[in-house]
Design an enzyme around this catalytic site. Sequence first.
Site, PDB file in Angstrom:
ATOM      1  N   CYS A  11       6.784 -20.593  -5.238  1.00 53.73           N
ATOM      2  CA  CYS A  11       7.787 -20.237  -4.136  1.00 53.73           C
ATOM      3  C   CYS A  11       6.889 -20.519  -2.843  1.00 53.73           C
ATOM      4  O   CYS A  11       5.896 -20.137  -2.593  1.00 53.73           O
ATOM      5  CB  CYS A  11       7.942 -18.885  -4.268  1.00 53.73           C
TER       6      CYS A  11
ATOM      7  N   CYS B  16      15.358 -17.408  -3.420  1.00 52.87           N
ATOM      8  CA  CYS B  16      14.175 -16.572  -4.224  1.00 52.87           C
ATOM      9  C   CYS B  16      14.076 -16.812  -5.670  1.00 52.87           C
ATOM     10  O   CYS B  16      15.141 -16.868  -6.311  1.00 52.87           O
ATOM     11  CB  CYS B  16      14.338 -14.801  -4.045  1.00 52.87           C
TER      12      CYS B  16
ATOM     13  N   TYR C 244      17.724  12.330 -16.809  1.00 51.98           N
ATOM     14  CA  TYR C 244      17.496  11.176 -16.015  1.00 51.98           C
ATOM     15  C   TYR C 244      18.211   9.897 -16.548  1.00 51.98           C
ATOM     16  O   TYR C 244      17.664   8.956 -16.607  1.00 51.98           O
ATOM     17  CB  TYR C 244      16.248  10.640 -15.538  1.00 51.98           C
TER      18      TYR C 244
ATOM     19  N   ASP D   3      13.326   9.680 -18.257  1.00 51.62           N
ATOM     20  CA  ASP D   3      13.206   8.256 -17.581  1.00 51.62           C
ATOM     21  C   ASP D   3      13.280   8.556 -16.020  1.00 51.62           C
ATOM     22  O   ASP D   3      14.212   8.273 -15.410  1.00 51.62           O
ATOM     23  CB  ASP D   3      14.100   7.341 -18.011  1.00 51.62           C
TER      24      ASP D   3
ATOM     25  N   CYS E  81       8.315   4.087 -14.424  1.00 48.86           N
ATOM     26  CA  CYS E  81       7.882   2.439 -13.921  1.00 48.86           C
ATOM     27  C   CYS E  81       6.777   2.763 -12.937  1.00 48.86           C
ATOM     28  O   CYS E  81       6.282   2.056 -12.141  1.00 48.86           O
ATOM     29  CB  CYS E  81       9.104   2.337 -12.920  1.00 48.86           C
TER      30      CYS E  81
HETATM   31  C1  LIG Z   1      14.619   5.411 -13.471  1.00 50.72           C
HETATM   32  S1  LIG Z   1      16.224   5.752 -13.383  1.00 50.72           S
HETATM   33  C2  LIG Z   1      16.719   5.654 -15.187  1.00 50.72           C
HETATM   34  C3  LIG Z   1      18.150   5.906 -15.554  1.00 50.72           C
HETATM   35  C4  LIG Z   1      18.459   5.345 -16.995  1.00 50.72           C
HETATM   36  N1  LIG Z   1      17.537   6.027 -17.831  1.00 50.72           N
HETATM   37  C5  LIG Z   1      18.596   3.968 -17.259  1.00 50.72           C
HETATM   38  O1  LIG Z   1      17.558   3.387 -17.918  1.00 50.72           O
HETATM   39  O2  LIG Z   1      19.317   3.181 -16.769  1.00 50.72           O
HETATM   40  C6  LIG Z   1      16.188   7.640 -12.953  1.00 50.72           C
HETATM   41  C7  LIG Z   1      17.664   8.209 -12.609  1.00 50.72           C
HETATM   42  O3  LIG Z   1      17.007   9.762 -12.562  1.00 50.72           O
HETATM   43  C8  LIG Z   1      18.143  10.130 -11.723  1.00 50.72           C
HETATM   44  N2  LIG Z   1      17.744  11.221 -11.081  1.00 50.72           N
HETATM   45  C9  LIG Z   1      16.710  11.539 -10.052  1.00 50.72           C
HETATM   46  N3  LIG Z   1      16.315  12.768  -9.914  1.00 50.72           N
HETATM   47  C10 LIG Z   1      17.037  13.632 -10.954  1.00 50.72           C
HETATM   48  C11 LIG Z   1      17.108  14.850 -11.298  1.00 50.72           C
HETATM   49  N4  LIG Z   1      16.391  15.857 -10.763  1.00 50.72           N
HETATM   50  N5  LIG Z   1      18.030  15.271 -12.520  1.00 50.72           N
HETATM   51  C12 LIG Z   1      18.676  14.207 -13.013  1.00 50.72           C
HETATM   52  N6  LIG Z   1      18.711  13.094 -12.701  1.00 50.72           N
HETATM   53  C13 LIG Z   1      17.697  12.713 -11.565  1.00 50.72           C
HETATM   54  C14 LIG Z   1      18.518   9.043 -10.741  1.00 50.72           C
HETATM   55  O4  LIG Z   1      19.757   9.327 -10.017  1.00 50.72           O
HETATM   56  C15 LIG Z   1      18.425   7.917 -11.678  1.00 50.72           C
HETATM   57  O5  LIG Z   1      19.605   7.644 -12.291  1.00 50.72           O
END
Ligand SMILES: C[S@@+](CC[C@H](N)C(=O)[O-])C[C@H]1O[C@@H](n2cnc3c(N)ncnc32)[C@H](O)[C@@H]1O
Length: 444
Positions: free
Chosen positions: A70, A158, A310, A375, A402
Amino acid sequence: MSETYIVHIEKMINEGLSLGKLGQGIKVMVPYAVKGDEVEIRVVKKKKDYWIGTIKRVITPSPMRTNPKCPYFGKCGGCQWQMIDYTYQPKLKKELVIDALSHLAGLKEVDVLDTIPSPRPFNYRNKVHFPLKRVSSSSVIMGFYKQDTHYIIDVNECPLHLPQFNEVFKKAKRYIGERGLSVYDETKHSGFIRNFTLRGSERTQETLIVIVSNGEYLRKSTAIDLMKMGNSVLGVVENINPKRGNAIFGRENRTLVGTSLYHERVRNYTFIISATSFFQVNTWIAEKMVDVLDGVMQEIGEVDVIADAYSGVGLFAVASAKYARKVYALEISAESSSCAYKNIAVNNKPNVEIINGDAEGLLQTLGKVDVLILDPPRRGVGDGIVEFLANSKPPHILYFSCNPATLARDLKKMVEVGYKIEFLQPFDMFPQTYHVENLVYLKR
Ligand SMILES: C[S@@+](CC[C@H](N)C(=O)[O-])C[C@H]1O[C@@H](n2cnc3c(N)ncnc32)[C@H](O)[C@@H]1O
């Protein structure tokens, strides 16, 4: 004149930096250098424990070096590793993870598997955010921030995002500039358009345009014009974010034309995803994550209850539903939970129950859990999760993360409450960057 030194680069470290040592053991961090390089550096900063240097010239290039693809690489902060041949990036990320576990948590004996490479080293990002700035009455610059600054590097395309985004991006940039649309100025907190986001799927050839505004601003006629910027564009959504600060999205969405939902396919599943809800940014790797989840669940066999904490729009809840009598999908975002309802319907998973709320509190209400999928966002899990693990003792945990730093911190606590790490699987979710996704399987 600044001091210059010759340094041998020993390893890659976080934030896109590399590390070498000078005489007397002085550590030097160098951006854009590669493990195995011999470089002449110019010292730009001296801190107590380390110095920072920039490359003046590469004396002997590492065998891992390649020419970045790039033209903006090195100026744009969007990626940091394009000078490393892709064959080596997964191996270097495994080393980063091993380092994080050992240095941040004292976990030295973990079975860290080889990083699963991305089937797409380029053109993988299914979501991209462009900040913008007005530079004349008929033009704007739009691109990515220079590393660690809010200085916008103007780009025309990009190589990391989906190819279908390039046409939309170029046309929209020109349109916003020439139409004189009001662009946000963060220093004065005035003006309207703050960010131009594209997200979509290559598999379904669907794209959503999300324009983040500092208040309700866009006219329907503007959105109708934007719909014409590419055949894949399905809808234009205005996200309202009137708050100062770095958070890109605000809470409120207005769908101006078309739809605010797009479809993605992961293996045999379909996911309906809304304009501002979370989805894994590299669909090809999301698929690999589901494959590894499948492998672990096959080994565990059928269970009574899986809790997916999550859970976002339900990726892992849907993918694990065939292994349990009941799956609970716990998610704090109402928007993502509402997509998750659609996704259990479209994938015919009636045994998944969506619960919208804070996963930490909700977990305590579920009773017995056999498999806990975690997650969390980059900050990792809260203390409430560790407390739940100590009290309820679910026998299996699958922790996706991540952020190796918060993962290391959390794993240490999980080991302290009685879990044993079976393996850690890194995934190259973010090729050309130093970021790495991981899955850890723990048992008790
Ligand atoms: C890294 S993403 C993972 C989503 C899903 N596992 C996926 O692979 O698509 C983290 C998620 O956690 C949610 N989140 C953040 N804080 C949270 C909490 N205290 N309780 C429940 N969910 C939460 C966010 O809204 C988001 O959707």
